[in-house]
Design a protein around this motif. Structure first.
Motif, mmCIF file in Angstrom:
data_model
loop_
_atom_site.group_PDB
_atom_site.id
_atom_site.type_symbol
_atom_site.label_atom_id
_atom_site.label_comp_id
_atom_site.label_asym_id
_atom_site.label_seq_id
_atom_site.Cartn_x
_atom_site.Cartn_y
_atom_site.Cartn_z
ATOM 1 N N VAL A 137 0.842 -1.193 0.000
ATOM 2 C CA VAL A 137 0.000 0.000 0.000
ATOM 3 C C VAL A 137 0.884 1.253 0.000
ATOM 4 O O VAL A 137 0.654 2.209 -0.751
ATOM 5 C CB VAL A 137 -0.941 0.013 1.217
ATOM 6 N N GLY A 138 1.922 1.245 0.850
ATOM 7 C CA GLY A 138 2.832 2.381 0.902
ATOM 8 C C GLY A 138 3.545 2.611 -0.417
ATOM 9 O O GLY A 138 3.752 3.762 -0.833
ATOM 10 N N HIS A 139 3.913 1.514 -1.082
ATOM 11 C CA HIS A 139 4.551 1.628 -2.396
ATOM 12 C C HIS A 139 3.617 2.341 -3.384
ATOM 13 O O HIS A 139 4.036 3.260 -4.092
ATOM 14 C CB HIS A 139 4.897 0.234 -2.926
ATOM 15 N N GLY A 140 2.351 1.903 -3.411
ATOM 16 C CA GLY A 140 1.393 2.515 -4.324
ATOM 17 C C GLY A 140 1.148 3.974 -4.013
ATOM 18 O O GLY A 140 1.059 4.808 -4.924
ATOM 19 N N VAL A 141 1.056 4.298 -2.719
ATOM 20 C CA VAL A 141 0.837 5.692 -2.324
ATOM 21 C C VAL A 141 2.023 6.550 -2.751
ATOM 22 O O VAL A 141 1.850 7.655 -3.295
ATOM 23 C CB VAL A 141 0.616 5.797 -0.805
ATOM 24 N N GLY A 142 3.243 6.058 -2.530
ATOM 25 C CA GLY A 142 4.426 6.813 -2.922
ATOM 26 C C GLY A 142 4.468 7.066 -4.423
ATOM 27 O O GLY A 142 4.762 8.186 -4.876
ATOM 28 N N ALA A 143 4.163 6.032 -5.201
ATOM 29 C CA ALA A 143 4.193 6.173 -6.658
ATOM 30 C C ALA A 143 3.114 7.139 -7.151
ATOM 31 O O ALA A 143 3.386 8.021 -7.971
ATOM 32 C CB ALA A 143 4.011 4.807 -7.308
ATOM 33 N N MET A 144 1.893 6.996 -6.643
ATOM 34 C CA MET A 144 0.800 7.876 -7.083
ATOM 35 C C MET A 144 1.039 9.313 -6.653
ATOM 36 O O MET A 144 0.776 10.257 -7.404
ATOM 37 C CB MET A 144 -0.530 7.359 -6.541
ATOM 38 N N LEU A 145 1.553 9.489 -5.430
ATOM 39 C CA LEU A 145 1.851 10.834 -4.948
ATOM 40 C C LEU A 145 2.898 11.492 -5.834
ATOM 41 O O LEU A 145 2.775 12.658 -6.219
ATOM 42 C CB LEU A 145 2.352 10.756 -3.506
ATOM 43 N N GLY A 146 3.930 10.723 -6.182
ATOM 44 C CA GLY A 146 5.001 11.273 -6.998
ATOM 45 C C GLY A 146 4.550 11.670 -8.389
ATOM 46 O O GLY A 146 4.810 12.788 -8.844
ATOM 47 N N PHE A 147 3.859 10.775 -9.071
ATOM 48 C CA PHE A 147 3.415 11.089 -10.430
ATOM 49 C C PHE A 147 2.344 12.171 -10.435
ATOM 50 O O PHE A 147 2.310 13.025 -11.326
ATOM 51 C CB PHE A 147 2.909 9.825 -11.126
ATOM 52 N N GLY A 148 1.476 12.157 -9.432
ATOM 53 C CA GLY A 148 0.473 13.220 -9.333
ATOM 54 C C GLY A 148 1.120 14.578 -9.152
ATOM 55 O O GLY A 148 0.699 15.576 -9.756
ATOM 56 N N ALA A 149 2.168 14.639 -8.325
ATOM 57 C CA ALA A 149 2.871 15.903 -8.101
ATOM 58 C C ALA A 149 3.501 16.421 -9.381
ATOM 59 O O ALA A 149 3.469 17.628 -9.664
ATOM 60 C CB ALA A 149 3.932 15.713 -7.021
ATOM 61 N N LEU A 150 4.086 15.517 -10.182
ATOM 62 C CA LEU A 150 4.701 15.961 -11.434
ATOM 63 C C LEU A 150 3.667 16.484 -12.424
ATOM 64 O O LEU A 150 3.919 17.447 -13.154
ATOM 65 C CB LEU A 150 5.493 14.819 -12.070
ATOM 66 N N MET A 151 2.488 15.863 -12.457
ATOM 67 C CA MET A 151 1.445 16.355 -13.360
ATOM 68 C C MET A 151 0.988 17.749 -12.953
ATOM 69 O O MET A 151 0.756 18.624 -13.799
ATOM 70 C CB MET A 151 0.276 15.371 -13.381
ATOM 71 N N ILE A 152 0.861 17.983 -11.647
ATOM 72 C CA ILE A 152 0.500 19.324 -11.187
ATOM 73 C C ILE A 152 1.629 20.304 -11.482
ATOM 74 O O ILE A 152 1.387 21.464 -11.861
ATOM 75 C CB ILE A 152 0.169 19.302 -9.687
ATOM 76 N N ALA A 153 2.878 19.848 -11.329
ATOM 77 C CA ALA A 153 4.027 20.712 -11.631
ATOM 78 C C ALA A 153 3.994 21.180 -13.082
ATOM 79 O O ALA A 153 4.367 22.320 -13.388
ATOM 80 C CB ALA A 153 5.331 19.966 -11.350
ATOM 81 N N CYS A 154 3.548 20.303 -13.981
ATOM 82 C CA CYS A 154 3.409 20.706 -15.395
ATOM 83 C C CYS A 154 2.535 21.954 -15.519
ATOM 84 O O CYS A 154 2.858 22.892 -16.259
ATOM 85 C CB CYS A 154 2.796 19.569 -16.205
ATOM 86 N N LEU A 155 1.434 21.963 -14.796
ATOM 87 C CA LEU A 155 0.491 23.085 -14.884
ATOM 88 C C LEU A 155 1.056 24.332 -14.222
ATOM 89 O O LEU A 155 0.832 25.454 -14.697
ATOM 90 C CB LEU A 155 -0.835 22.684 -14.240
ATOM 91 N N VAL A 156 1.786 24.150 -13.132
ATOM 92 C CA VAL A 156 2.414 25.289 -12.464
ATOM 93 C C VAL A 156 3.436 25.944 -13.398
ATOM 94 O O VAL A 156 3.486 27.172 -13.528
ATOM 95 C CB VAL A 156 3.081 24.835 -11.144
ATOM 96 N N PHE A 157 4.229 25.135 -14.064
ATOM 97 C CA PHE A 157 5.216 25.680 -14.987
ATOM 98 C C PHE A 157 4.559 26.243 -16.241
ATOM 99 O O PHE A 157 5.086 27.185 -16.845
ATOM 100 C CB PHE A 157 6.254 24.614 -15.352
ATOM 101 N N ALA A 158 3.424 25.674 -16.642
ATOM 102 C CA ALA A 158 2.705 26.224 -17.794
ATOM 103 C C ALA A 158 2.321 27.682 -17.524
ATOM 104 O O ALA A 158 2.431 28.543 -18.402
ATOM 105 C CB ALA A 158 1.462 25.387 -18.085
ATOM 106 N N ARG A 159 1.877 27.946 -16.306
ATOM 107 C CA ARG A 159 1.528 29.323 -15.918
ATOM 108 C C ARG A 159 2.759 30.220 -15.970
ATOM 109 O O ARG A 159 2.690 31.364 -16.433
ATOM 110 C CB ARG A 159 0.920 29.329 -14.518
ATOM 111 N N ARG A 160 3.881 29.708 -15.517
ATOM 112 C CA ARG A 160 5.118 30.484 -15.577
ATOM 113 C C ARG A 160 5.472 30.836 -17.026
ATOM 114 O O ARG A 160 5.783 31.992 -17.340
ATOM 115 C CB ARG A 160 6.268 29.702 -14.945
#
Length: 219
Positions: A137-160
């Motif tokens: 479960v922890g493995h899945g949470v870590g992976a989903m958290l990481g990839f989700g953060a990068l997808m949001i980072a895409c949008l943050v940088f798009a604004r920049r």
């Protein structure tokens, strides 16, 4: 030379900013390169149904564990470089923070291994396990958290990029987030392991490209 210029160039710190940003550039090539090398060299591994996470299991599982952890550490270095280079400007806070979240998620996914499944390692159940261990479960949470953060980072940088008039880079960032989301969340479990690789290529490619872009703008 101004203080700001010194900060951006990384000459008044222990590790040069360009070197830290190289960590962000290297995340994708390292993780995917080492993972795919194992796919083709570990007897019995079938990428068409066994996700890369399962490479952490078995006799040589330590290689994939180290791959996850080292990739996370490189992402943290890249995040530090982004924060130093972009401090005070658009995406200067949340962009690096989200990349750092990915780094932490990758380390967690490496330390906490998935359960044996899909016939890997040899002798494991052919399907998904009926119940998941706490570390899986922890493995899945870590992976989903990481990839989700990068997808949001895409949008943050798009604004920049939009604020800087770099519309091509803004569009690239938005499309990278949308493509990764569509690829990974497509409701077809049979192709999940392949889609995880394709989604990783897209999002890691974005991280490498943006890190190269920021590195090229250093004073």
């Amino acid at each position: 030379m101004t203080t700001a210029t010194l900060t951006n160039a990384g000459t008044n710190r222990g590790v040069p900013t360009a070197t830290l940003l190289a960590g962000g550039i290297a995340v994708g090539p390292l993780f995917l390169g080492l993972s795919l090398a194992q796919v083709f060299t570990r007897d019995g591994f079938d990428l068409s149904r066994q996700p890369l996470s399962l490479l952490s299991l078995g006799e040589y599982g330590w290689i994939q564990i180290a791959n996850f952890v080292l990739s996370g550490l490189l992402a943290l270095a890249g995040a530090a470089g982004l924060r130093r280079a972009l401090r005070g400007g658009p995406a200067g806070t949340w962009g690096p923070a989200l990349v750092a979240v990915y780094g932490v998620g990758s380390i967690v996914a490496g330390v906490l291994r998935a359960d044996p499944s899909m016939g890997w390692p040899v002798g494991a159940p052919e399907g998904s396990p009926e119940t998941m261990s706490w570390h899986s479960v922890g493995h899945g949470v870590g992976a989903m958290l990481g990839f989700g953060a990068l997808m949001i980072a895409c949008l943050v940088f798009a604004r920049r990029f939009l604020r800087r008039g770099e519309r091509g880079w803004a569009l690239f960032s938005v499309l990278s987030a949308l493509a990764t989301m569509a690829i990974m969340w497509w409701p077809d479990q049979d192709s999940m392991s392949i889609r995880l690789v394709v989604g990783s290529v897209v999002i890691f490619g974005w991280l490498s490209a943006v890190s190269v872009r920021v590195r090229g703008n250093l004073s």
